[in-house]
Design a protein around this motif. Structure first.
Motif, short mmCIF file in Angstrom:
data_model
loop_
_atom_site.label_atom_id
_atom_site.label_comp_id
_atom_site.label_asym_id
_atom_site.label_seq_id
_atom_site.Cartn_x
_atom_site.Cartn_y
_atom_site.Cartn_z
N ASN A 1 44.79 60.75 25.70
CA ASN A 1 45.26 60.64 27.08
C ASN A 1 46.79 60.62 27.07
O ASN A 1 47.39 59.72 26.49
CB ASN A 1 44.71 59.36 27.72
CG ASN A 1 45.03 59.25 29.18
OD1 ASN A 1 45.97 59.86 29.68
ND2 ASN A 1 44.23 58.47 29.88
N SER B 1 48.68 60.53 29.87
CA SER B 1 49.24 60.04 31.13
C SER B 1 50.30 58.96 30.93
O SER B 1 51.29 58.92 31.66
CB SER B 1 48.14 59.55 32.06
OG SER B 1 47.41 58.50 31.49
N GLU C 1 40.03 62.89 21.57
CA GLU C 1 40.48 63.02 22.96
C GLU C 1 41.65 62.07 23.14
O GLU C 1 41.55 60.88 22.88
CB GLU C 1 39.36 62.67 23.93
CG GLU C 1 39.74 62.94 25.36
CD GLU C 1 38.59 62.71 26.33
OE1 GLU C 1 38.81 61.93 27.29
OE2 GLU C 1 37.51 63.28 26.12
N GLN D 1 43.19 64.88 34.35
CA GLN D 1 43.91 63.60 34.24
C GLN D 1 44.74 63.50 32.96
O GLN D 1 44.83 62.45 32.35
CB GLN D 1 42.95 62.42 34.38
CG GLN D 1 42.22 62.42 35.71
CD GLN D 1 41.19 61.33 35.83
OE1 GLN D 1 40.65 60.85 34.84
NE2 GLN D 1 40.90 60.94 37.07
N TYR D 2 45.34 64.62 32.57
CA TYR D 2 46.25 64.67 31.43
C TYR D 2 45.62 64.19 30.12
O TYR D 2 46.25 63.54 29.31
CB TYR D 2 47.55 63.91 31.72
CG TYR D 2 48.33 64.56 32.83
CD1 TYR D 2 49.06 65.73 32.59
CD2 TYR D 2 48.31 64.05 34.11
CE1 TYR D 2 49.76 66.35 33.61
CE2 TYR D 2 49.01 64.66 35.14
CZ TYR D 2 49.73 65.80 34.88
OH TYR D 2 50.43 66.43 35.88
N ARG D 3 44.36 64.53 29.94
CA ARG D 3 43.69 64.26 28.67
C ARG D 3 43.61 65.56 27.88
O ARG D 3 43.53 66.64 28.45
CB ARG D 3 42.30 63.69 28.90
CG ARG D 3 42.35 62.29 29.52
CD ARG D 3 40.98 61.74 29.88
NE ARG D 3 40.37 62.60 30.89
CZ ARG D 3 39.19 63.21 30.76
NH1 ARG D 3 38.45 63.02 29.68
NH2 ARG D 3 38.72 63.97 31.72
N GLU E 1 41.65 67.43 24.56
CA GLU E 1 40.58 67.41 23.55
C GLU E 1 41.02 68.30 22.40
O GLU E 1 41.33 69.47 22.60
CB GLU E 1 39.28 67.93 24.13
CG GLU E 1 38.15 67.93 23.12
CD GLU E 1 36.88 68.52 23.71
OE1 GLU E 1 36.03 67.73 24.12
OE2 GLU E 1 36.79 69.77 23.77
#
Length: 94
Positions: free
Chosen positions: A32, A34, A30, A16-18, A20
Motif C-alpha cells: 500500500n 497511500s 501487495e 487505493q494506491y495498492r 501487487e
C-alpha cells in the motif's frame, strides 16, 4: 506487465494506491503506497495515471508518464519498502 528477467515477474496497480507484485521466485506481495504519497520520493505517484502505469523490466518497478520514467524502484528498495515503513516517526533510526 510481465518482466523477462530479474526478481520481478509482474506488477499490477490496484485501487487505493495498492500495488501487487509477483516475484520470479513465486511469492506475491501487495504493498500500500497511500502513506508514502506525501513524500518527495513517491509524490509523483499521487497522479493516478502515473500510478496506474506500474510495470516492470524484471529488475525494477517503473512508473511512467508520457514515456518518461517518473519513479523507479529497484529490488533492494522494494525490500526496504516492505520491511520498514519510513513514514512512521523514528523509522529512520532503525
Amino acid at each position: 506487465m510481465e518482466g523477462e528477467r530479474g526478481c520481478f515477474k509482474s506488477v499490477r496497480a490496484l485501487p487505493q494506491y495498492r500495488l501487487e507484485v509477483e516475484m520470479t521466485a513465486g511469492s506475491r506481495v501487495e504493498l500500500n503506497f497511500s502513506s508514502r504519497l506525501g513524500t518527495v520520493r513517491f509524490g509523483a505517484l499521487r497522479d493516478g495515471g502515473v500510478f496506474a502505469s506500474a510495470a516492470t523490466d524484471g529488475d525494477s518497478i517503473l512508473f511512467m508518464k508520457d514515456g518518461v520514467v517518473k519513479v523507479r524502484i529497484s529490488a533492494p528498495e522494494f525490500a526496504d519498502l516492505i520491511l520498514v515503513n519510513r513514514t512512521l516517526p523514528g523509522a529512520d533510526e532503525i
